[in-house]
Every structure is written in structure tokens, then in C-alpha cells.
Design a protein around this motif. Structure first.
Motif, short mmCIF file in Angstrom:
data_model
loop_
_atom_site.label_atom_id
_atom_site.label_comp_id
_atom_site.label_asym_id
_atom_site.label_seq_id
_atom_site.Cartn_x
_atom_site.Cartn_y
_atom_site.Cartn_z
N ILE A 170 66.00 -37.65 27.30
CA ILE A 170 67.14 -38.07 28.13
C ILE A 170 67.85 -36.85 28.70
CG2 ILE A 170 69.38 -39.22 28.08
CD1 ILE A 170 68.21 -41.07 25.89
N GLY A 171 68.05 -35.84 27.86
CA GLY A 171 68.72 -34.64 28.33
C GLY A 171 67.96 -33.93 29.44
N LEU A 172 66.64 -33.76 29.26
CA LEU A 172 65.85 -33.08 30.27
C LEU A 172 65.77 -33.89 31.56
CD1 LEU A 172 62.93 -31.69 28.07
CD2 LEU A 172 64.76 -30.39 29.16
N ALA A 173 65.63 -35.21 31.43
CA ALA A 173 65.58 -36.04 32.64
C ALA A 173 66.91 -35.98 33.38
CB ALA A 173 65.24 -37.49 32.26
N LEU A 203 54.16 -26.81 22.58
CA LEU A 203 54.40 -26.42 21.20
C LEU A 203 55.89 -26.44 20.84
CD1 LEU A 203 53.40 -25.28 18.49
CD2 LEU A 203 53.53 -22.99 19.50
N LEU A 204 56.71 -25.81 21.68
CA LEU A 204 58.14 -25.74 21.38
C LEU A 204 58.80 -27.11 21.37
CD1 LEU A 204 60.56 -23.97 20.74
CD2 LEU A 204 60.89 -23.63 23.22
N PRO A 205 58.58 -27.97 22.38
CA PRO A 205 59.20 -29.31 22.31
C PRO A 205 58.78 -30.10 21.08
CG PRO A 205 58.40 -28.87 24.53
CD PRO A 205 57.89 -27.77 23.67
N ALA A 206 57.52 -29.92 20.64
CA ALA A 206 57.06 -30.66 19.47
C ALA A 206 57.84 -30.24 18.23
CB ALA A 206 55.57 -30.44 19.26
N PHE A 207 58.02 -28.94 18.04
CA PHE A 207 58.74 -28.49 16.85
C PHE A 207 60.23 -28.74 16.96
CE2 PHE A 207 54.86 -26.40 15.61
CZ PHE A 207 54.93 -26.45 14.22
N PRO A 224 63.03 -24.64 29.39
CA PRO A 224 62.87 -23.81 28.19
C PRO A 224 64.20 -23.39 27.57
CG PRO A 224 62.27 -22.58 30.18
CD PRO A 224 62.40 -24.02 30.57
N LEU A 225 65.23 -23.22 28.40
CA LEU A 225 66.55 -22.90 27.86
C LEU A 225 67.06 -24.04 26.99
CD1 LEU A 225 69.08 -21.10 27.73
CD2 LEU A 225 69.87 -22.24 29.82
N PHE A 226 66.92 -25.26 27.48
CA PHE A 226 67.37 -26.44 26.74
C PHE A 226 66.59 -26.58 25.44
CE2 PHE A 226 67.35 -30.99 25.76
CZ PHE A 226 68.69 -31.31 25.88
N ASN A 227 65.26 -26.43 25.49
CA ASN A 227 64.44 -26.57 24.30
C ASN A 227 64.74 -25.48 23.28
OD1 ASN A 227 63.01 -28.88 25.10
ND2 ASN A 227 61.50 -27.69 26.21
N GLY A 228 64.87 -24.23 23.75
CA GLY A 228 65.14 -23.14 22.82
C GLY A 228 66.49 -23.26 22.15
#
Length: 352
Positions: A291-294, A258-262, A307-311
Motif C-alpha cells: 500500500i505504501g509503495l503504491a 531480496l530486500l522486500p522479502a526480508f 529502495p529508500l522506503f524498503n531500507g
């Protein structure tokens, strides 16, 4: 000769437009180059690129699905719950009910569209805020997921799942993972709908000013239901793809998408066409996230880094969107208030 401080030179205006429209795309390229130089043996490889395209296909699909209601000024918080229910239902129909996999997939995709339409009806005709309404319907979907699985996993028998079904995710085309082409096809289709067809223009008008849209004769309720239906259709398809990827029915899967989608949908509204949700911007935003997460994953980041990166990215995206909106409002106000330039004085007669 002095200029008003509110005026910008054409060059400065062009520079600001390029940064606002394509800055995020440049950031994606920059991130790829930085990680490629930092991790030359693993990051800029074909296997890594294929892995990114494959792993991020489902988040990209969900982000594109979330973009549709956002274009109409609505939010569908049920997409994570819907994804979990869809993938569990596919496994239930194939494994426990013995359905042919094409029929099971078709029913689930159409069921996703029906649930999306129900969301739209609840929001528009029940007059409930989209945040609250879709959070409520999402909780009901989560209950159905638990009821179907009885809290456990749906695991195929010794013969496994049909190879054609798992091939929906595992196959390759032109040397690239097949899911990447699903994202490409959906991006192209939504771009045509939102940018070139009356449906998309109506959704944007509704999203910017629903009262004005109603005054000029746009049936706002109907088109908002269409937006939620499209979102549900995409979620149903993403659920089928998730089932082909996971090859088990796990009732706890879905919410983490949900969070990555939004993040992708909201961050995408700050680029390409800043200030409004657009599919090309969503794809660029998903690319930045992927790219950032990879990259940080290959650098050995801990599990909590994702989750820190996404938030953090979500907060930045919302902040940038708000800043962009306030800046456009100030610019428009300054333009309306700026006095018109007086006409040039006529040449004076030089006779004595």
C-alpha cells in the motif's frame, strides 16, 4: 495505596497487547484510507487493488518463504539469487530445450527444494553461519544463471510462450488476479504447519533456544534442513511465476526481490504474534509495504523512493524487534524479582 511502578493495570496491559499485536494491521488500513482520500480517483479503485495484488504476489511469496527459516532462527540470503536462477531455468527448458511447460515447472520447483535442502546441509552439517553459507550458495546460483544465459536474455520465438503457462500469472479468479490466491493458499498452508503441527512447534523451539531443543530430544539439524527445503520450494514456485510474468529470461532479475522479502518477514515478526516470525504477520507487513509503495508511486515519487522506503522500513522492523525482545526480557525479569504479596493479617480481636 501505592502500586509498584513495574505493575501495569489490566486496561493498560490490554491496550499494549492490542497495539503490539494489531498496530501494523491498523497502519495498513490507515494508509489505505489516507491514500484513498488523497487520490480518490485512482487509488481506491478495483483496478488499482488488482494491480497491487498482482504486483506484490511474488514479493509476498518470497517473504513467506523467508519466514520459514527465520522461525528456526536462520536466514536464507540466497532467495533472491534462487528466484533469478529458477525463472531463467524455466525459460531455458521451455524456449531452448522444448520441454512441455508443466514438466519444466515441476523440475524447477523440485530443484528449488533440492537447493534449499543443500543450503540446510551446508549450514547445519558444515557448521557455517546461515548468513555466510546462503550468501555463498546464492553467489554460486548467480554464476549458474549467467552460465545458462551467457549473460544475455532468453526470448521466446515468434509463437511466444504457451498461453496456459502465461495464464499462471495473467489469469483471474472471482474477479481477482490468480497470483493473489497463490499467496492466500500458501499463507493458509504455512499457518497450519507452523501453528498447528509439531513441525512448526519444533522450528519455533529451535529458533528460540537450539541447545534446549537438542536437550529435550528435537533433532535440530534435521528440522533446520526441513526449514531451508521449504524455503527453496517456495522460491522455485515464485521463479515459475516470475517467468510467467516477465515472459523473458533475464539474468539480472531476482536480487531486487531480496530486500522486500526480508522486510516483510522481519516486520511481520513485530505484529500479530510479536517477537516471533509468523505468516499472518508477514502478510500484514507485505500489505503495508504494498500500500505504501503504491501510494507514493501514484503521488509521483522518484525511482529511488522504493529502495529508500524498503531500507528504512527494514531498519524500523529490526529496531522494533530488538526493542520488543528487550522489553519482554525486562518484564520477565521484573516479574521474577517482584516479591510475593504477603498474606492478609488475621482480624484482631476487638475485646478490651
Amino acid at each position: 495505596m501505592t502500586h509498584s511502578p513495574s505493575r501495569r493495570s489490566p486496561l493498560g496491559h490490554l491496550r499494549g497487547h492490542l497495539v503490539g499485536s494489531y498496530g501494523l494491521l491498523a497502519l495498513a488500513v490507515l494508509l489505505f484510507l489516507v491514500f484513498s482520500l488523497t487520490l480518490p480517483g485512482t487509488f481506491p479503485t478495483r483496478d488499482n487493488v488488482s494491480s497491487i495484488l498482482s504486483n506484490q504476489s511474488i514479493p509476498a511469496l518470497l517473504a513467506l518463504g523467508a519466514t520459514i527459516p527465520i522461525a528456526a532462527g536462520k536466514f536464507d540470503l540466497s532467495i533472491g539469487y534462487g528466484l533469478g536462477l529458477a525463472h531463467v531455468l524455466v525459460m531455458q527448458l521451455i524456449v531452448n530445450e522444448g520441454w512441455p511447460w508443466p514438466a519444466a515447472c515441476l523440475v524447477v520447483v523440485l530443484g528449488g527444494a533440492a537447493v534449499g535442502a543443500l543450503n540446510g546441509v551446508v549450514v547445519e552439517f558444515g557448521r557455517i553461519d546461515s548468513f555466510i553459507a546462503t550468501l555463498g550458495t546464492g553467489s554460486i546460483m548467480y554464476a549458474f544463471t549467467g552460465w545458462i544465459t551467457d549473460g544475455g536474455r532468453i526470448v521466446p520465438g515468434p509463437s511466444g510462450l504457451p498461453a496456459d503457462f502465461t495464464g499462471l500469472y495473467d489469469s483471474r479468479f472471482l474477479g481477482l488476479p490468480l497470483p493473489a490466491f497463490y499467496v492466500l493458499a500458501l499463507t493458509a498452508g504455512l499457518w497450519v504447519v507452523l501453528e498447528r503441527l509439531p513441525l512448526g512447534r519444533y522450528l519455533y523451539v529451535i529458533g528460540s533456544n537450539p541447545r534446549a531443543a537438542g536437550i529435550i530430544g528435537i533433532p535440530t539439524h534435521r528440522y533446520s534442513v526441513y526449514a531451508f527445503t521449504g524455503s527453496g520450494l517456495v522460491v522455485g514456485f515464485a521463479g515459475v511465476l516470475l517467468a510467467a510474468q516477465q515472459q523473458t529470461g533475464n539474468p539480472s532479475v531476482g536480487l531486487e526481490y531480496l530486500l522486500p522479502a526480508f522486510v516483510g518477514a522481519l516486520l511481520g515478526a513485530t505484529t500479530i504474534k510479536p517477537g516471533r516470525a509468523n505468516v499472518l504477520g508477514t502478510v500484514v507487513a507485505v500489505a503495508v509495504l504494498a500500500i505504501g509503495l503504491a501510494g507514493i508511486g501514484q503521488l509521483g515519487a522518484q525511482f529511488w523512493a522504493t529502495p529508500l522506503f524498503n531500507g528504512a522500513t527494514l531498519l524500523i522492523a529490526v529496531g522494533l524487534a530488538g526493542y520488543s525482545a528487550r522489553r519482554r526480557l525486562r518484564t520477565g525479569t521484573a516479574t521474577r524479582r517482584s516479591p510475593a504479596r504477603p498474606p492478609a493479617a488475621p482480624p484482631q480481636d476487638s475485646h478490651p
